[in-house]
Design a protein around this motif. Structure first.
Motif, PDB file in Angstrom:
ATOM      1  N   LEU A 253       0.829  -1.201   0.000  1.00  0.00           N
ATOM      2  CA  LEU A 253       0.000   0.000   0.000  1.00  0.00           C
ATOM      3  C   LEU A 253       0.866   1.255   0.000  1.00  0.00           C
ATOM      4  O   LEU A 253       0.592   2.217  -0.728  1.00  0.00           O
ATOM      5  N   ARG A 254       1.909   1.259   0.834  1.00  0.00           N
ATOM      6  CA  ARG A 254       2.816   2.409   0.876  1.00  0.00           C
ATOM      7  C   ARG A 254       3.428   2.669  -0.498  1.00  0.00           C
ATOM      8  O   ARG A 254       3.616   3.824  -0.894  1.00  0.00           O
ATOM      9  N   ALA A 255       3.767   1.605  -1.206  1.00  0.00           N
ATOM     10  CA  ALA A 255       4.425   1.755  -2.502  1.00  0.00           C
ATOM     11  C   ALA A 255       3.498   2.325  -3.564  1.00  0.00           C
ATOM     12  O   ALA A 255       3.961   2.757  -4.617  1.00  0.00           O
ATOM     13  N   CYS A 256       2.193   2.347  -3.300  1.00  0.00           N
ATOM     14  CA  CYS A 256       1.224   2.802  -4.301  1.00  0.00           C
ATOM     15  C   CYS A 256       0.841   4.270  -4.142  1.00  0.00           C
ATOM     16  O   CYS A 256       0.081   4.798  -4.963  1.00  0.00           O
ATOM     17  N   VAL A 257       1.321   4.943  -3.082  1.00  0.00           N
ATOM     18  CA  VAL A 257       0.881   6.311  -2.813  1.00  0.00           C
ATOM     19  C   VAL A 257       2.055   7.275  -2.858  1.00  0.00           C
ATOM     20  O   VAL A 257       3.216   6.882  -2.879  1.00  0.00           O
ATOM     21  N   ARG A 258       1.707   8.561  -2.843  1.00  0.00           N
ATOM     22  CA  ARG A 258       2.707   9.620  -2.806  1.00  0.00           C
ATOM     23  C   ARG A 258       3.017   9.991  -1.359  1.00  0.00           C
ATOM     24  O   ARG A 258       2.307   9.589  -0.438  1.00  0.00           O
ATOM     25  N   GLY A 259       4.074  10.790  -1.178  1.00  0.00           N
ATOM     26  CA  GLY A 259       4.475  11.173   0.164  1.00  0.00           C
ATOM     27  C   GLY A 259       3.446  12.012   0.895  1.00  0.00           C
ATOM     28  O   GLY A 259       3.381  11.990   2.121  1.00  0.00           O
ATOM     29  N   SER A 260       2.629  12.764   0.160  1.00  0.00           N
ATOM     30  CA  SER A 260       1.635  13.624   0.795  1.00  0.00           C
ATOM     31  C   SER A 260       0.365  12.874   1.176  1.00  0.00           C
ATOM     32  O   SER A 260      -0.495  13.425   1.860  1.00  0.00           O
ATOM     33  N   ASP A 261       0.207  11.629   0.718  1.00  0.00           N
ATOM     34  CA  ASP A 261      -0.964  10.829   1.057  1.00  0.00           C
ATOM     35  C   ASP A 261      -0.731  10.122   2.389  1.00  0.00           C
ATOM     36  O   ASP A 261       0.397  10.023   2.871  1.00  0.00           O
ATOM     37  N   LEU A 262      -1.795   9.619   2.972  1.00  0.00           N
ATOM     38  CA  LEU A 262      -1.691   8.953   4.269  1.00  0.00           C
ATOM     39  C   LEU A 262      -2.260   7.544   4.170  1.00  0.00           C
ATOM     40  O   LEU A 262      -3.374   7.348   3.671  1.00  0.00           O
ATOM     41  N   VAL A 263      -1.491   6.570   4.649  1.00  0.00           N
ATOM     42  CA  VAL A 263      -1.935   5.179   4.707  1.00  0.00           C
ATOM     43  C   VAL A 263      -2.135   4.816   6.168  1.00  0.00           C
ATOM     44  O   VAL A 263      -1.263   5.074   7.004  1.00  0.00           O
ATOM     45  N   ALA A 264      -3.277   4.220   6.501  1.00  0.00           N
ATOM     46  CA  ALA A 264      -3.598   3.882   7.886  1.00  0.00           C
ATOM     47  C   ALA A 264      -4.117   2.453   7.976  1.00  0.00           C
ATOM     48  O   ALA A 264      -4.738   1.944   7.040  1.00  0.00           O
ATOM     49  N   ARG A 265      -3.829   1.839   9.091  1.00  0.00           N
ATOM     50  CA  ARG A 265      -4.453   0.542   9.397  1.00  0.00           C
ATOM     51  C   ARG A 265      -5.519   0.794  10.448  1.00  0.00           C
ATOM     52  O   ARG A 265      -5.240   1.333  11.518  1.00  0.00           O
TER      53      ARG A 265
END
Length: 683
Positions: A253-265
């Motif tokens: 999931l991290r590899a699919c987004v940009r630095g300004s986006d947020l990934v959460a569990r």
């Protein structure tokens, strides 16, 4: 010009994204701190008036200084204003007090220390706006006023000679103090804002991050991710393997987004991603993530194929009348709803939210509430459909038995299809009470018919997966037989093939326990699962019911005929009875006769009917055939069947049905019905 503004906003957003981030203060806490800061600012204004008067500044100058400090508080007081405006106004007052003190004290070095005290005070807001206000005031006061009136701002020659150089020194210290205060606050908070396993943001940080970006009126999309059948990994390989899988999914999931986006569990196997830019970027991220899951995950040297169901929602789907906090909740809920339509549509896909989903969820929640009272209110009824030995050719065939089919007559909605209410009953646990009632009703009716007709009449009752998993099912069956007086071999318990596939060993053991009581066991909708023929010999069953989808294609010959012939031959070799479901035409019946199929059930012979309308004999020819057989089949298999565990899981958390607005995003009604029909039956 518009493109320049958008570019400026993007760069500003990127700059803010590298600043330390922490929790937004709860409103009650923020209000309490703000009131205290405003009181301090007001007290400072009064003290400065007194200080100026006693330091030979004169009454007019002292009052002017006090008013200058107090004036910004007029903007800090109204509760209807935004947090940023109120905190900014209070900060202006605090830092203006520092400048007035420096002026009144003729640039005394100790007076400049007051700025650092104010930096510590505005740190209570835990936001960059007050610090920015302080930095701006330092620049204007130390630079501009230091140039015009150097003796009033500085008390040493070097600063008076080079005021802008010393302004930069003072501003640097103020900035460093500000960054230190805020960073220390937020780094301490990070411990409560991260998921312990994956290191991703947790639900709290996700909600607050989303609230912040929405407060800036940014266009964002939310991607809600739920892994498909993750429980099977934990059950079969252990929780340690499940944790490794979650870590691998988090990295993808991290590899699919940009630095300004947020990934959460969010917990368990649920993730969420906030993507800047709205619907299109969110869909692209979702598609990239689904593509990344095409490669299996290596867990302890063993490859695991993982799939996920994804839902997206963006700011364009919001109603626009809620507060920022409520809007963040609404956006997450919309994406969550869309994810469950992806589950219902077959999993391993991406579905975008449409407005009709909310109304459908509300309707389903209302239906679930009504269902809790349906049994006590007498709204449930059992219908019976005959199963006949259609090889007889004497005009009238004696039924082999009847299948019990549940109906719900809602006082306002009319007849509610089991496709809608059975999953709700399973999710709420009401299925146990309803199922026990159906067993008692059906066995009592079969006993009554047996006494009236003078020969044994059998009845078949469908069991849901929830009932089958219950430890009380053996007691429930025994009690129904005891109360009704029906002999055990006159009761057949039907389970769908999809239930067998979930956990063959456990289900087989439970079926063996039931069969030991003397009842018969049948596999319903046979042929729709996986490896059916290979595991048939391992199951403790007595009857195989061939799914109606194969019977429909018999008239065309080809593979359907070959498969039906194989099932019949295998069942015969294992000593099992075979029932062909959904027989609607004489042509289908003739093919089944030629294949030596023994029993049949369908609209060609009898419709499901209330007990009072059931006849002791049924026609053995097409006179019983309903002309509009398409409608007949829909009534039998949509009204008379329950959804499979996929739709049941969606109903558990979403309580909705696919709205018409979602056309193009989920399968059409026909394919959805077919998928449900192939998996499970009504009680």
């Amino acid at each position: 010009m518009r493109s320049l503004r958008e570019a400026a906003r993007r760069h500003a957003g990127l700059a803010f994204s590298v600043l330390p981030r922490g929790r937004m203060l709860p409103d009650e806490v923020w209000q309490r701190r703000h009131r205290a800061i405003v009181r301090v600012a007001g007290l400072q204004a009064l003290v400065l008036v007194l200080f100026g008067a006693f330091s030979a500044q004169g009454v007019a100058a002292s009052l002017a200084g006090g008013l200058l400090v107090a004036a910004p508080l007029l903007l800090a007081l109204p509760p209807s204003s935004s947090r940023k405006l109120r905190s900014g106004a209070a900060s202006v007052s605090l830092f203006l007090a520092s400048t007035v003190l420096v002026q009144f004290w003729s640039g005394q070095t100790e007076a400049h220390f007051h700025f650092f005290v104010m930096v510590g005070l505005v740190a209570l807001y835990q936001d960059w706006v007050p610090f920015s206000v302080g930095l701006l005031i330092v620049v204007v006061h130390h630079g501009l006023l230091g140039t015009l009136f150097p003796g009033d701002v500085y008390d040493h020659h070097a600063a008076m000679t080079h005021p802008w150089r010393w302004m930069m020194i003072h501003a640097g210290f103020v900035l460093a103090a500000s960054a230190t205060h805020l960073t220390s606050w937020r780094l301490n908070e990070q411990q409560g804002l991260r998921d312990a396993l994956t290191g991703l943001a947790n639900r709290t940080q996700l909600s607050e991050f989303l609230t912040r970006v929405l407060s800036r009126r940014d266009q964002v999309g939310v991607l809600f991710v739920d892994l498909d059948d993750f429980k099977n990994v934990n059950d079969s390989r252990g929780h340690a393997a499940g944790d490794q899988l979650l870590l691998a999914v988090a990295e993808r999931l991290r590899a699919c987004v940009r630095g300004s986006d947020l990934v959460a569990r969010l917990g368990g196997d649920e993730f969420a991603v906030v993507i800047h830019g709205g619907a299109a970027p969110a869909r692209r991220v979702g598609e990239r993530f689904l593509a990344s899951l095409a490669q299996p995950v290596d867990v302890d040297g063993q490859p695991i194929h993982v799939h996920a169901s994804l839902g997206t929602a963006d700011t364009a789907t919001l109603c626009g009348t809620l507060s920022e906090l409520d809007t963040a909740t609404e956006l997450l809920r919309n994406a969550d709803l869309a994810m469950y339509w992806a589950k219902a549509a077959g999993k391993n896909r991406l579905v975008a939210y449409s407005p009709g989903m909310s109304q459908a969820a509300h309707d389903k929640a209302s239906l679930r509430e009504d269902l809790t009272h349906a049994l006590d209110a007498g709204q449930l009824e059992v219908h019976y459909q005959a199963t006949v030995d259609f090889r007889k050719d004497n005009g009238l065939a004696q039924p082999k038995g009847y299948e019990a089919l549940l109906r719900w007559h809602h006082p306002e909605r009319g007849t509610v299809p089991p496709l809608e209410f059975i999953p709700l009953a399973e999710a709420s646990g009401d299925i146990l009470a309803i199922g026990a009632w159906v067993l008692r009703t059906a066995t009592a009716q079969a006993a009554t018919w047996s006494a009236e007709r003078g020969y044994p009449v059998s009845v078949a009752v469908n069991l849901s997966a929830v009932q089958l998993a219950s430890d009380d099912i053996l007691h429930t069956v025994r009690e129904a037989l005891r109360e009704s007086g029906l002999r055990p071999h006159q009761l057949t318990l039907e389970v769908t093939e999809s239930v067998l596939v979930d956990d063959l060993e456990a289900v087989s053991a439970r079926l063996a326990q039931l069969r030991a009581t003397g009842v018969l066991v049948a596999i319903d909708d046979f042929g729709t699962g996986y490896s059916s023929l290979s595991y048939l010999r391992r199951l403790p069953v007595d009857t195989v019911k061939i799914d109606q989808s194969f019977i429909t294609d018999l008239a065309h010959g080809g593979s359907a005929t070959t498969l039906v012939a194989s099932i019949i031959e295998l069942a015969r070799s294992l000593g099992l009875d075979v029932v062909a479901e959904g027989v609607e035409t004489e042509q289908q019946a003739q093919v089944l006769r030629e294949l030596s199929c023994t029993y049949a059930q369908g609209y060609l012979y009898a419709r499901p009917q209330p007990a009072r309308e059931v006849a002791s004999h049924v026609p053995d020819h097409a006179t019983g055939y309903v002309t509009d057989h398409v409608v007949g089949r829909a009534t039998d298999h949509v009204v008379g069947r329950a959804t499979d565990h996929v739709v049941g899981r969606a109903a558990d958390r979403v309580t909705g049905s696919v709205p018409s607005q979602a056309t193009g995003q989920v399968p059409d009604a026909g394919s959805a019905t077919a998928a449900a029909v192939s998996s499970s039956r009504v009680l």
